[in-house]
Design a protein around this motif. Structure first.
Motif, PDB file in Angstrom:
ATOM      1  N   GLU A  20       0.847  -1.193   0.000  1.00 12.08           N
ATOM      2  CA  GLU A  20       0.000   0.000   0.000  1.00 12.08           C
ATOM      3  C   GLU A  20       0.882   1.243   0.000  1.00 12.08           C
ATOM      4  N   TYR A  33      -3.379   4.977  13.094  1.00  8.82           N
ATOM      5  CA  TYR A  33      -4.030   4.444  11.906  1.00  8.82           C
ATOM      6  C   TYR A  33      -3.251   4.858  10.661  1.00  8.82           C
ATOM      7  N   TYR A  35      -3.577   5.138   6.543  1.00 10.84           N
ATOM      8  CA  TYR A  35      -4.576   5.213   5.475  1.00 10.84           C
ATOM      9  C   TYR A  35      -3.893   5.130   4.117  1.00 10.84           C
ATOM     10  N   ASN A  36      -4.594   4.517   3.151  1.00  6.97           N
ATOM     11  CA  ASN A  36      -4.052   4.403   1.795  1.00  6.97           C
ATOM     12  C   ASN A  36      -4.541   5.556   0.922  1.00  6.97           C
ATOM     13  N   GLN A  40      -8.744   4.816   2.800  1.00 11.25           N
ATOM     14  CA  GLN A  40      -9.187   3.682   3.612  1.00 11.25           C
ATOM     15  C   GLN A  40      -8.139   3.343   4.659  1.00 11.25           C
ATOM     16  N   LYS A  41      -8.603   3.146   5.890  1.00  9.83           N
ATOM     17  CA  LYS A  41      -7.713   2.712   6.954  1.00  9.83           C
ATOM     18  C   LYS A  41      -7.358   1.256   6.674  1.00  9.83           C
ATOM     19  N   TYR A  42      -6.058   0.954   6.562  1.00 10.83           N
ATOM     20  CA  TYR A  42      -5.675  -0.422   6.264  1.00 10.83           C
ATOM     21  C   TYR A  42      -4.754  -1.033   7.311  1.00 10.83           C
ATOM     22  N   LYS A  43      -4.331  -0.230   8.291  1.00 15.37           N
ATOM     23  CA  LYS A  43      -3.460  -0.771   9.334  1.00 15.37           C
ATOM     24  C   LYS A  43      -3.695   0.011  10.619  1.00 15.37           C
ATOM     25  N   GLU A  75       3.533  -1.039   5.491  1.00 13.46           N
ATOM     26  CA  GLU A  75       2.713  -2.120   6.057  1.00 13.46           C
ATOM     27  C   GLU A  75       2.693  -2.084   7.582  1.00 13.46           C
TER      28      GLU A  75
END
Length: 122
Positions: A20, A33, A35-36, A40-43, A75
């Motif tokens: 990402e 958090y 975000y991409n 979108q929050k992805y981690k 990541e």
């Protein structure tokens, strides 16, 4: 033939596991958090582990926890630890570098934590 199929499988897996890109790193209470580019929050990481986020670019972010400076990949994996007494105060993160000020010196570091430039702050 078996080797050929394994090579094709590995090539396909490598293409599909693209990391990402970070568009934002935000702290909210006990959580950090990531975000991409789609927002979108992805981690989600614990702020007690990360510490204070000092800056980010699309591929990494920098944080400070106590007397340590941490480098994190997109990541959310910590991949480098540097001493704050060596780095000083992080003043900016951009592209594949970050900049710090320590005493009367400005340092430029690459994203792997290698010092690539030094200049006087005056």
């Amino acid at each position: 033939m078996k080797k050929f199929l394994i090579i094709i499988f590995l090539a396909m897996f490598g293409l599909s596991s693209k990391a990402e890109q970070i568009s934002s790193v935000e702290t909210n209470g006990s959580w950090v958090y990531i975000y991409n580019s789609k927002g979108q929050k992805y981690k989600t990481l614990s702020s007690s582990t990360v510490g204070t986020v000092l800056g980010f670019s699309s591929s990494f972010f920098v944080s400070q926890n106590g007397s340590w400076i941490y480098l994190w990949d997109s990541e959310g994996k910590k991949y480098q630890t540097l001493s704050k007494s060596t780095v000083g105060d992080v003043i900016g993160v951009a592209g594949d570098t970050f900049t710090s000020k320590n005493g009367s010196w400005i340092y430029t570091w690459d994203k792997n934590g290698k010092k690539i430039n030094t200049r006087s702050a005056h």
